[in-house]
Design a protein around this motif. Structure first.
Motif, PDB file in Angstrom:
ATOM      1  N   ALA A 179      18.006  29.678   2.747  1.00 32.21           N
ATOM      2  CA  ALA A 179      17.619  28.586   3.652  1.00 32.21           C
ATOM      3  C   ALA A 179      18.858  27.871   4.180  1.00 32.21           C
ATOM      4  CB  ALA A 179      16.685  27.613   2.942  1.00 32.21           C
ATOM      5  N   GLU A 180      19.815  27.582   3.313  1.00 34.18           N
ATOM      6  CA  GLU A 180      21.034  26.886   3.746  1.00 34.18           C
ATOM      7  C   GLU A 180      21.827  27.731   4.744  1.00 34.18           C
ATOM      8  OE1 GLU A 180      22.127  23.827   3.283  1.00 34.18           O
ATOM      9  OE2 GLU A 180      20.537  23.226   1.917  1.00 34.18           O
ATOM     10  N   ILE A 181      21.945  29.002   4.476  1.00 31.00           N
ATOM     11  CA  ILE A 181      22.677  29.889   5.395  1.00 31.00           C
ATOM     12  C   ILE A 181      21.949  29.976   6.739  1.00 31.00           C
ATOM     13  CG2 ILE A 181      23.341  32.304   5.788  1.00 31.00           C
ATOM     14  CD1 ILE A 181      23.946  32.398   2.700  1.00 31.00           C
ATOM     15  N   LEU A 182      20.628  30.106   6.689  1.00 29.35           N
ATOM     16  CA  LEU A 182      19.858  30.179   7.936  1.00 29.35           C
ATOM     17  C   LEU A 182      19.875  28.854   8.702  1.00 29.35           C
ATOM     18  CD1 LEU A 182      16.844  32.389   6.810  1.00 29.35           C
ATOM     19  CD2 LEU A 182      18.729  33.030   8.350  1.00 29.35           C
ATOM     20  N   ILE A 183      19.949  27.724   7.988  1.00 33.91           N
ATOM     21  CA  ILE A 183      20.097  26.427   8.668  1.00 33.91           C
ATOM     22  C   ILE A 183      21.404  26.422   9.454  1.00 33.91           C
ATOM     23  CG2 ILE A 183      20.563  23.961   8.344  1.00 33.91           C
ATOM     24  CD1 ILE A 183      18.592  24.083   5.941  1.00 33.91           C
ATOM     25  N   GLY A 184      22.477  26.836   8.793  1.00 41.23           N
ATOM     26  CA  GLY A 184      23.773  26.882   9.471  1.00 41.23           C
ATOM     27  C   GLY A 184      23.739  27.762  10.707  1.00 41.23           C
ATOM     28  N   LEU A 185      23.155  28.936  10.576  1.00 43.63           N
ATOM     29  CA  LEU A 185      23.059  29.846  11.723  1.00 43.63           C
ATOM     30  C   LEU A 185      22.128  29.294  12.797  1.00 43.63           C
ATOM     31  CD1 LEU A 185      22.882  33.277   9.840  1.00 43.63           C
ATOM     32  CD2 LEU A 185      24.847  32.305  11.071  1.00 43.63           C
ATOM     33  N   GLY A 186      21.003  28.696  12.364  1.00 44.72           N
ATOM     34  CA  GLY A 186      20.055  28.129  13.320  1.00 44.72           C
ATOM     35  C   GLY A 186      20.664  26.998  14.130  1.00 44.72           C
ATOM     36  N   VAL A 187      21.404  26.119  13.465  1.00 42.96           N
ATOM     37  CA  VAL A 187      22.066  25.016  14.168  1.00 42.96           C
ATOM     38  C   VAL A 187      23.132  25.574  15.103  1.00 42.96           C
ATOM     39  CG1 VAL A 187      23.582  23.010  13.875  1.00 42.96           C
ATOM     40  CG2 VAL A 187      21.558  23.260  12.434  1.00 42.96           C
ATOM     41  N   ALA A 188      23.922  26.516  14.627  1.00 41.13           N
ATOM     42  CA  ALA A 188      24.990  27.087  15.462  1.00 41.13           C
ATOM     43  C   ALA A 188      24.424  27.738  16.724  1.00 41.13           C
ATOM     44  CB  ALA A 188      25.786  28.113  14.656  1.00 41.13           C
ATOM     45  N   PHE A 189      23.335  28.486  16.581  1.00 44.14           N
ATOM     46  CA  PHE A 189      22.757  29.161  17.744  1.00 44.14           C
ATOM     47  C   PHE A 189      21.965  28.223  18.656  1.00 44.14           C
ATOM     48  CE2 PHE A 189      23.263  33.078  15.064  1.00 44.14           C
ATOM     49  CZ  PHE A 189      24.182  33.682  15.891  1.00 44.14           C
ATOM     50  N   SER A 190      21.547  27.065  18.124  1.00 45.44           N
ATOM     51  CA  SER A 190      20.783  26.131  18.957  1.00 45.44           C
ATOM     52  C   SER A 190      21.678  25.210  19.786  1.00 45.44           C
ATOM     53  CB  SER A 190      19.844  25.288  18.088  1.00 45.44           C
ATOM     54  OG  SER A 190      20.574  24.349  17.320  1.00 45.44           O
ATOM     55  N   ILE A 191      22.966  25.146  19.485  1.00 45.38           N
ATOM     56  CA  ILE A 191      23.864  24.228  20.202  1.00 45.38           C
ATOM     57  C   ILE A 191      23.857  24.478  21.714  1.00 45.38           C
ATOM     58  CG2 ILE A 191      26.288  23.544  20.530  1.00 45.38           C
ATOM     59  CD1 ILE A 191      26.620  23.841  17.474  1.00 45.38           C
ATOM     60  N   PRO A 192      23.998  25.713  22.197  1.00 46.90           N
ATOM     61  CA  PRO A 192      23.969  25.910  23.655  1.00 46.90           C
ATOM     62  C   PRO A 192      22.643  25.494  24.295  1.00 46.90           C
ATOM     63  CG  PRO A 192      24.839  27.867  22.571  1.00 46.90           C
ATOM     64  CD  PRO A 192      24.309  26.971  21.502  1.00 46.90           C
ATOM     65  N   VAL A 193      21.543  25.730  23.598  1.00 46.40           N
ATOM     66  CA  VAL A 193      20.238  25.340  24.134  1.00 46.40           C
ATOM     67  C   VAL A 193      20.097  23.823  24.100  1.00 46.40           C
ATOM     68  CG1 VAL A 193      17.735  25.560  23.836  1.00 46.40           C
ATOM     69  CG2 VAL A 193      19.212  27.520  23.418  1.00 46.40           C
ATOM     70  N   TYR A 194      20.524  23.229  22.991  1.00 46.55           N
ATOM     71  CA  TYR A 194      20.435  21.779  22.827  1.00 46.55           C
ATOM     72  C   TYR A 194      21.175  21.055  23.950  1.00 46.55           C
ATOM     73  CZ  TYR A 194      20.848  17.172  20.703  1.00 46.55           C
ATOM     74  OH  TYR A 194      20.802  15.833  20.476  1.00 46.55           O
ATOM     75  N   LEU A 244      29.226  15.227  19.781  1.00 47.17           N
ATOM     76  CA  LEU A 244      27.994  15.782  19.219  1.00 47.17           C
ATOM     77  C   LEU A 244      28.121  17.275  18.936  1.00 47.17           C
ATOM     78  CD1 LEU A 244      25.105  15.281  18.340  1.00 47.17           C
ATOM     79  CD2 LEU A 244      24.399  15.682  20.694  1.00 47.17           C
ATOM     80  N   ARG A 245      28.692  18.010  19.864  1.00 50.83           N
ATOM     81  CA  ARG A 245      28.849  19.460  19.663  1.00 50.83           C
ATOM     82  C   ARG A 245      29.701  19.754  18.428  1.00 50.83           C
ATOM     83  NH1 ARG A 245      28.553  24.063  23.081  1.00 50.83           N
ATOM     84  NH2 ARG A 245      29.753  25.781  22.239  1.00 50.83           N
ATOM     85  N   GLY A 246      30.814  19.068  18.300  1.00 50.25           N
ATOM     86  CA  GLY A 246      31.685  19.254  17.141  1.00 50.25           C
ATOM     87  C   GLY A 246      30.997  18.874  15.846  1.00 50.25           C
ATOM     88  N   THR A 247      30.216  17.799  15.890  1.00 52.74           N
ATOM     89  CA  THR A 247      29.479  17.368  14.703  1.00 52.74           C
ATOM     90  C   THR A 247      28.457  18.413  14.290  1.00 52.74           C
ATOM     91  OG1 THR A 247      29.792  15.054  15.320  1.00 52.74           O
ATOM     92  CG2 THR A 247      28.024  15.530  13.746  1.00 52.74           C
ATOM     93  N   LEU A 248      27.747  18.973  15.258  1.00 54.97           N
ATOM     94  CA  LEU A 248      26.780  20.033  14.946  1.00 54.97           C
ATOM     95  C   LEU A 248      27.485  21.268  14.389  1.00 54.97           C
ATOM     96  CD1 LEU A 248      24.352  19.707  17.989  1.00 54.97           C
ATOM     97  CD2 LEU A 248      23.875  19.114  15.600  1.00 54.97           C
ATOM     98  N   GLN A 249      28.668  21.572  14.905  1.00 53.58           N
ATOM     99  CA  GLN A 249      29.428  22.707  14.387  1.00 53.58           C
ATOM    100  C   GLN A 249      29.867  22.458  12.944  1.00 53.58           C
ATOM    101  OE1 GLN A 249      32.367  22.890  17.505  1.00 53.58           O
ATOM    102  NE2 GLN A 249      31.274  24.517  18.601  1.00 53.58           N
ATOM    103  N   VAL A 250      30.310  21.240  12.654  1.00 49.92           N
ATOM    104  CA  VAL A 250      30.691  20.886  11.282  1.00 49.92           C
ATOM    105  C   VAL A 250      29.480  20.999  10.364  1.00 49.92           C
ATOM    106  CG1 VAL A 250      31.415  18.967   9.786  1.00 49.92           C
ATOM    107  CG2 VAL A 250      32.679  19.451  11.881  1.00 49.92           C
ATOM    108  N   ALA A 251      28.338  20.469  10.814  1.00 51.14           N
ATOM    109  CA  ALA A 251      27.119  20.530  10.002  1.00 51.14           C
ATOM    110  C   ALA A 251      26.711  21.976   9.738  1.00 51.14           C
ATOM    111  CB  ALA A 251      25.988  19.773  10.696  1.00 51.14           C
ATOM    112  N   ALA A 252      26.781  22.819  10.764  1.00 53.99           N
ATOM    113  CA  ALA A 252      26.438  24.234  10.591  1.00 53.99           C
ATOM    114  C   ALA A 252      27.381  24.880   9.576  1.00 53.99           C
ATOM    115  CB  ALA A 252      26.506  24.966  11.930  1.00 53.99           C
ATOM    116  N   GLY A 253      28.662  24.590   9.694  1.00 52.91           N
ATOM    117  CA  GLY A 253      29.637  25.137   8.750  1.00 52.91           C
ATOM    118  C   GLY A 253      29.382  24.676   7.324  1.00 52.91           C
TER     119      GLY A 253
END
Length: 181
Positions: free
Chosen positions: A42-57, A151-160
């Motif tokens: 779940a944690e790994i998929l959260i990271g990937l989900g957030v990373a892939f949602s950034i362009p759409v967001y 915001l983008r950088g913050t989402l990237q940090v959170a995904a990482g």
């Protein structure tokens, strides 16, 4: 946007995902046998989900603007516009929020399956650390990360961070045979 409607719809989409994930935690067949594996996944998929949602967001305001332009902002079309806004927001947030909802009950299951006799103490510990993490995350994001790196950088940090947490939990499960239960 920054309206009360926008905030309410975003919060409703977020809470819907959390609720669905929490319900799913009780329905997953293998969760009882391997909670650490599910938690790591779940944690790994959260990271990937957030990373892939950034362009759409980042494109959401544009999609909302197009939809608002198509419907024309009048009283009769406001419910349809808000329904579209909720639906699109939910689609973007569905995977991460579903998995967020899954992680809390899964973490409690993992903590209570370590062989300790006091399940309530283990659950309280998970709940306490979850609260501390939430407070640290809100203050860090709102006061340091978003003003500092956007915001983008913050989402990237959170995904990482989610990817790192998932990897650490996965390694703990592999390294400790008793923790895999």
């Amino acid at each position: 946007g920054s309206s009360t409607y926008s905030f309410t719809l975003m919060l409703a989409a977020f809470i819907t995902g959390l609720a669905l994930g929490s319900v799913a935690a009780n329905l997953l067949p293998g969760l009882r046998k391997a909670p650490l594996t599910y938690l790591a996944g779940a944690e790994i998929l959260i990271g990937l989900g957030v990373a892939f949602s950034i362009p759409v967001y980042e494109r959401l305001p544009y999609f909302f603007w197009i939809w608002k332009w198509l419907l024309r902002p009048v009283e009769e079309t406001l419910p349809a516009y808000h329904l579209f806004q909720y639906g699109l927001t939910f689609l973007v947030m569905a995977v991460p929020t579903f998995l967020f909802g899954l992680t809390f009950p899964t973490a409690i299951r993992a903590a209570s399956s370590t062989g300790e006799d006091d399940v309530s103490a283990e659950s309280a510990s998970v709940y306490g650390w979850n609260t501390v993490g939430t407070l640290v995350g809100v203050v860090s994001a709102g006061c340091v990360l978003i003003p500092g790196i956007g915001l983008r950088g913050t989402l990237q940090v959170a995904a990482g961070l989610n990817l790192l947490i998932g990897g650490a939990v996965l390694l703990k499960g592999v390294a400790s045979p008793s923790a895999r239960r």
